[in-house]
Design a protein around this motif. Structure first.
Motif, PDB file in Angstrom:
ATOM      1  N   ARG A  31       3.973  18.436   1.057  1.00  0.00           N
ATOM      2  CA  ARG A  31       5.023  17.424   1.156  1.00  0.00           C
ATOM      3  C   ARG A  31       6.015  17.538   0.007  1.00  0.00           C
ATOM      4  O   ARG A  31       5.668  17.923  -1.099  1.00  0.00           O
ATOM      5  CB  ARG A  31       4.412  16.018   1.144  1.00  0.00           C
ATOM      6  CG  ARG A  31       3.573  15.660   2.351  1.00  0.00           C
ATOM      7  CD  ARG A  31       4.367  15.646   3.640  1.00  0.00           C
ATOM      8  NE  ARG A  31       5.504  14.746   3.575  1.00  0.00           N
ATOM      9  CZ  ARG A  31       5.459  13.448   3.916  1.00  0.00           C
ATOM     10  NH1 ARG A  31       4.317  12.922   4.315  1.00  0.00           N
ATOM     11  NH2 ARG A  31       6.534  12.703   3.843  1.00  0.00           N
ATOM     12  N   ARG A  53       1.745   8.191  -4.137  1.00  0.00           N
ATOM     13  CA  ARG A  53       0.846   7.829  -3.039  1.00  0.00           C
ATOM     14  C   ARG A  53       0.115   6.519  -3.326  1.00  0.00           C
ATOM     15  O   ARG A  53      -0.173   5.737  -2.417  1.00  0.00           O
ATOM     16  CB  ARG A  53      -0.143   8.970  -2.778  1.00  0.00           C
ATOM     17  CG  ARG A  53       0.509  10.194  -2.140  1.00  0.00           C
ATOM     18  CD  ARG A  53      -0.541  11.177  -1.646  1.00  0.00           C
ATOM     19  NE  ARG A  53      -1.171  11.903  -2.730  1.00  0.00           N
ATOM     20  CZ  ARG A  53      -0.891  13.161  -3.065  1.00  0.00           C
ATOM     21  NH1 ARG A  53       0.048  13.821  -2.416  1.00  0.00           N
ATOM     22  NH2 ARG A  53      -1.537  13.766  -4.037  1.00  0.00           N
ATOM     23  N   HIS A  95       2.482   3.852  -2.419  1.00  0.00           N
ATOM     24  CA  HIS A  95       2.588   3.797  -0.956  1.00  0.00           C
ATOM     25  C   HIS A  95       1.432   3.000  -0.356  1.00  0.00           C
ATOM     26  O   HIS A  95       1.621   2.167   0.531  1.00  0.00           O
ATOM     27  CB  HIS A  95       2.603   5.221  -0.409  1.00  0.00           C
ATOM     28  CG  HIS A  95       2.933   5.312   1.054  1.00  0.00           C
ATOM     29  ND1 HIS A  95       3.185   6.487   1.690  1.00  0.00           N
ATOM     30  CD2 HIS A  95       3.024   4.356   2.015  1.00  0.00           C
ATOM     31  CE1 HIS A  95       3.439   6.268   2.967  1.00  0.00           C
ATOM     32  NE2 HIS A  95       3.337   4.968   3.185  1.00  0.00           N
ATOM     33  N   GLY A 108       8.639  12.283   0.542  1.00  0.00           N
ATOM     34  CA  GLY A 108       7.439  11.498   0.809  1.00  0.00           C
ATOM     35  C   GLY A 108       7.357  10.179   0.070  1.00  0.00           C
ATOM     36  O   GLY A 108       6.396   9.440   0.234  1.00  0.00           O
ATOM     37  N   VAL A 143      -1.993   5.451   6.054  1.00  0.00           N
ATOM     38  CA  VAL A 143      -0.639   5.581   5.509  1.00  0.00           C
ATOM     39  C   VAL A 143      -0.314   7.027   5.169  1.00  0.00           C
ATOM     40  O   VAL A 143       0.641   7.305   4.476  1.00  0.00           O
ATOM     41  CB  VAL A 143      -0.449   4.694   4.258  1.00  0.00           C
ATOM     42  CG1 VAL A 143      -0.603   3.252   4.615  1.00  0.00           C
ATOM     43  CG2 VAL A 143      -1.426   5.085   3.149  1.00  0.00           C
ATOM     44  N   PRO A 155       7.915   6.249  -1.007  1.00  0.00           N
ATOM     45  CA  PRO A 155       8.288   4.995  -0.357  1.00  0.00           C
ATOM     46  C   PRO A 155       9.793   4.772  -0.528  1.00  0.00           C
ATOM     47  O   PRO A 155      10.352   5.079  -1.581  1.00  0.00           O
ATOM     48  CB  PRO A 155       7.481   3.939  -1.116  1.00  0.00           C
ATOM     49  CG  PRO A 155       6.351   4.680  -1.727  1.00  0.00           C
ATOM     50  CD  PRO A 155       6.896   6.039  -2.056  1.00  0.00           C
ATOM     51  N   ARG A 187       6.008   2.800   4.182  1.00  0.00           N
ATOM     52  CA  ARG A 187       7.051   3.813   4.009  1.00  0.00           C
ATOM     53  C   ARG A 187       8.418   3.189   3.748  1.00  0.00           C
ATOM     54  O   ARG A 187       9.192   3.700   2.937  1.00  0.00           O
ATOM     55  CB  ARG A 187       7.100   4.676   5.270  1.00  0.00           C
ATOM     56  CG  ARG A 187       8.337   5.542   5.460  1.00  0.00           C
ATOM     57  CD  ARG A 187       8.370   6.709   4.525  1.00  0.00           C
ATOM     58  NE  ARG A 187       9.448   7.638   4.892  1.00  0.00           N
ATOM     59  CZ  ARG A 187       9.851   8.646   4.150  1.00  0.00           C
ATOM     60  NH1 ARG A 187       9.279   8.879   2.980  1.00  0.00           N
ATOM     61  NH2 ARG A 187      10.817   9.440   4.555  1.00  0.00           N
ATOM     62  N   ILE A 203       5.119   4.656   9.680  1.00  0.00           N
ATOM     63  CA  ILE A 203       4.008   4.603   8.731  1.00  0.00           C
ATOM     64  C   ILE A 203       4.109   3.333   7.886  1.00  0.00           C
ATOM     65  O   ILE A 203       5.144   3.087   7.262  1.00  0.00           O
ATOM     66  CB  ILE A 203       4.022   5.843   7.816  1.00  0.00           C
ATOM     67  CG1 ILE A 203       3.860   7.120   8.641  1.00  0.00           C
ATOM     68  CG2 ILE A 203       2.925   5.755   6.760  1.00  0.00           C
ATOM     69  CD1 ILE A 203       4.086   8.387   7.859  1.00  0.00           C
ATOM     70  N   ASN A 234      11.906   6.320   8.935  1.00  0.00           N
ATOM     71  CA  ASN A 234      10.450   6.226   9.135  1.00  0.00           C
ATOM     72  C   ASN A 234      10.116   6.466  10.600  1.00  0.00           C
ATOM     73  O   ASN A 234       9.612   5.578  11.294  1.00  0.00           O
ATOM     74  CB  ASN A 234       9.953   4.857   8.682  1.00  0.00           C
ATOM     75  CG  ASN A 234       8.438   4.751   8.677  1.00  0.00           C
ATOM     76  OD1 ASN A 234       7.728   5.767   8.650  1.00  0.00           O
ATOM     77  ND2 ASN A 234       7.916   3.539   8.720  1.00  0.00           N
ATOM     78  N   TYR A 237       8.464  15.578  -2.619  1.00  0.00           N
ATOM     79  CA  TYR A 237       8.599  14.282  -3.286  1.00  0.00           C
ATOM     80  C   TYR A 237       9.775  14.337  -4.262  1.00  0.00           C
ATOM     81  O   TYR A 237       9.958  15.342  -4.964  1.00  0.00           O
ATOM     82  CB  TYR A 237       7.325  13.931  -4.069  1.00  0.00           C
ATOM     83  CG  TYR A 237       6.125  13.641  -3.213  1.00  0.00           C
ATOM     84  CD1 TYR A 237       5.898  12.371  -2.692  1.00  0.00           C
ATOM     85  CD2 TYR A 237       5.203  14.651  -2.910  1.00  0.00           C
ATOM     86  CE1 TYR A 237       4.789  12.108  -1.901  1.00  0.00           C
ATOM     87  CE2 TYR A 237       4.101  14.407  -2.120  1.00  0.00           C
ATOM     88  CZ  TYR A 237       3.892  13.128  -1.621  1.00  0.00           C
ATOM     89  OH  TYR A 237       2.794  12.864  -0.835  1.00  0.00           O
TER      90      TYR A 237
END
Length: 528
Positions: free
Chosen positions: A328, A121, A124, A358, A59, A360, A389, A386, A382, A330
């Motif tokens: 990344r 994360r 996710h 980044g 992921v 979800p 996501r 992924i 997406n 966020y």
């Protein structure tokens, strides 16, 4: 003879201990998948050095250290936290003073993030598992948060009901339940009309406390950028409270089950709810009997995440930060964000903003969404397909779910897209009573959920969750259910500023009904 008796006794005891340990492992992993508090224990804060995070699923928790700004939109423009300004921005307030707006954004940019990369994360990863049928997403909370309703008790009550629902759903589905609150940021609301007219007076519509005030005066309805700063600070307090409750023992499994027993006491003797609660109670007693320590952190702490609609883009932009450990971007206003039905156009500023972060993401779709349109939305939000996501939030009404959802699922399956399907059974069932109250019927909500599960059974796909507008308070805003709210009793405790919410008892009743359906779906015998 005595020696033989002692030997046989030892053999029997050894066998019982062996079986008990096996059963202990099984029950802990199928009934009580409510463990760990990673959600509010940042594993990867911004700027902090850490080891790479590895997972069983691909992921991209630790993606290559390249900036999302390197990716281009359909128009060929590279992404940045401000690139949304080059796109069509619907449902956005018009601020009369650009300098005042810029000052508010700058003040928030200097504030700390509300959530952290490691938390995002972690969510996710859990959503990726749910995409593969190994989890169920429970989202719930107020239609819109308000400044004057902020208090610890209100947050606690909603948090408690979501946890109670999580216990029931975990037992029924025998899979992890991901708990996400519409909290700590759900301030802005889309409006059908830009202006509200009362008599001869026309003023800008109320768009949520983060933008203006519900008070029907020129000053109250002025779009005030400073409200964003106040919303930030209230969200920070809300998150602090949620962190304390989720890790400080309030989420104790035994306490949650005791509260559920209080609910079933209101039901008829021999009802399905009593039978269900009895099964949970038996399981808890059995675990204690074989030595499972239900006072350990596994049973007293829980993951809890936050989400809100990505609507007011200057606020989201101000809280978008680049993680120095991964490169990344966020949006640190929440763990998860969703784009609403009114702002999900392919050329929209909201899709442009979301595609580069980044977090979800979710997107709400109604019966207006076509299969081709949905595939284009998925490709935009997406493009790397992924797992975890993107979540598709279906809001159509029961009849439209049965007629339209199969075609959408078929298109996603044909294209091999990885999404999590969840039901929003409340938004498609709003109506006005003769005495002017907006309400929702419990039976209509239940019917849409039933249709959602029926369609997924037919299509061989995973019904991955539910999204509810609800509160832990004993309000009278939706009619029906065991709480027996009627159109005549709506006025008793009708407190919402926006749309009607399920009260705590109605939300918990839905959880029992969903758990029953999930229990049968997973091959377990019905409680009936």
């Amino acid at each position: 003879v005595l020696c033989w008796c002692l030997l046989c006794q030892r053999i029997v005891i050894s066998f019982i201990l062996f079986v008990s340990n096996k059963m202990k492992f099984t029950i802990v992993n199928t009934l009580l998948l409510l463990a760990s508090s990673d959600a509010f224990s940042p594993r990867g804060t911004f700027g902090a050095a850490k080891k790479p995070i590895t997972t069983d699923l691909n992921v991209a928790l630790d993606p290559p250290p390249t900036s999302a700004s390197g990716s281009a939109s359909a128009s060929g423009e590279p992404w940045s936290p401000t690139s949304w300004k080059n796109f069509v921005a619907k449902q956005m307030p018009v601020y009369e003073d650009e300098e005042e707006l810029a000052d508010a954004v700058h003040r928030i940019e200097k504030c700390s993030p509300l959530v952290f990369a490691g938390e995002i994360r972690s969510l996710h990863e859990q959503l990726a598992r749910a995409c593969q049928g190994q989890g169920f997403l429970l989202m719930g909370g107020d239609c819109a948060e308000a400044f004057n309703e902020f208090n610890v008790d209100h947050i606690r009550d909603t948090f408690r009901v979501i946890l109670q629902m999580g216990v029931v759903l975990t037992f029924g589905s025998a899979m992890p339940v991901i708990k996400v609150g519409r909290m700590a940021g759900q301030f802005a609301k889309p409006r059908s009309e830009p202006d509200e007219v009362r008599g001869d007076v026309s003023l800008p519509s109320y768009r949520g406390d983060i933008i203006n005030s519900e008070e029907f005066t020129p000053e109250g309805r002025r779009n005030n950028p400073s409200n964003m700063v106040e919303a930030y600070h209230q969200s920070a307090q809300t998150l602090n409270i949620l962190r304390a409750f989720s890790t400080g023992g309030y989420a104790d499994i035994s306490r949650l089950h005791a509260w559920n027993l209080d609910f079933v006491e209101q039901t008829d003797e021999g009802s399905r709810y009593r039978k269900f609660a009895t099964k949970v109670d038996e399981s808890l007693r059995f675990m204690k009997a074989i030595g499972v320590d239900t006072a350990s952190p596994t049973f007293t702490k829980t993951d809890f995440y936050t989400a809100h609609e990505c609507l007011l883009l200057p606020y989201e932009q101000a809280l978008t930060r680049q993680d120095s450990t991964t490169g990344r971007w966020y949006d640190c206003s929440a763990h998860m964000l969703w784009v609403g039905e009114r702002t999900r156009d392919l050329d929209s500023a909201h899709l442009e903003f979301c595609r580069g972060i980044g977090n979800p993401l979710g997107v709400k779709i109604s019966d207006k969404c076509t299969p081709d349109e949905l595939i284009n939305i998925i490709d935009t939000m997406n493009p790397q397909n992924i797992p975890g996501r993107l979540t598709i939030v279906v809001r159509m009404g029961a009849e439209k779910v049965r007629s339209n959802l199969p075609g959408l699922i078929r298109a996603v399956q044909r294209e091999g897209k990885s999404v999590l399907w969840i039901s929003d059974p409340v938004h498609g069932n709003t109506r006005k009573t003769e005495n002017g109250y907006k309400t929702r019927d419990f039976e209509a909500i239940r019917a849409e959920l039933r249709a959602f599960f029926d369609v997924h059974d037919e299509m061989g796909s995973h019904p991955g969750g539910v999204h509810l507008e609800m509160t832990g308070e004993d309000v009278t805003e939706c009619v029906g259910g065991l709480s027996d709210v009627t159109e005549q009793s709506l006025e008793d405790r009708y407190h919402t500023y926006c749309d009607p919410r399920l009260n705590g008892a109605q939300a918990l009743e839905l959880a029992f009904l969903i758990a029953e359906r999930m229990r049968v779906r997973t091959g377990l015998p019905s409680i009936e």
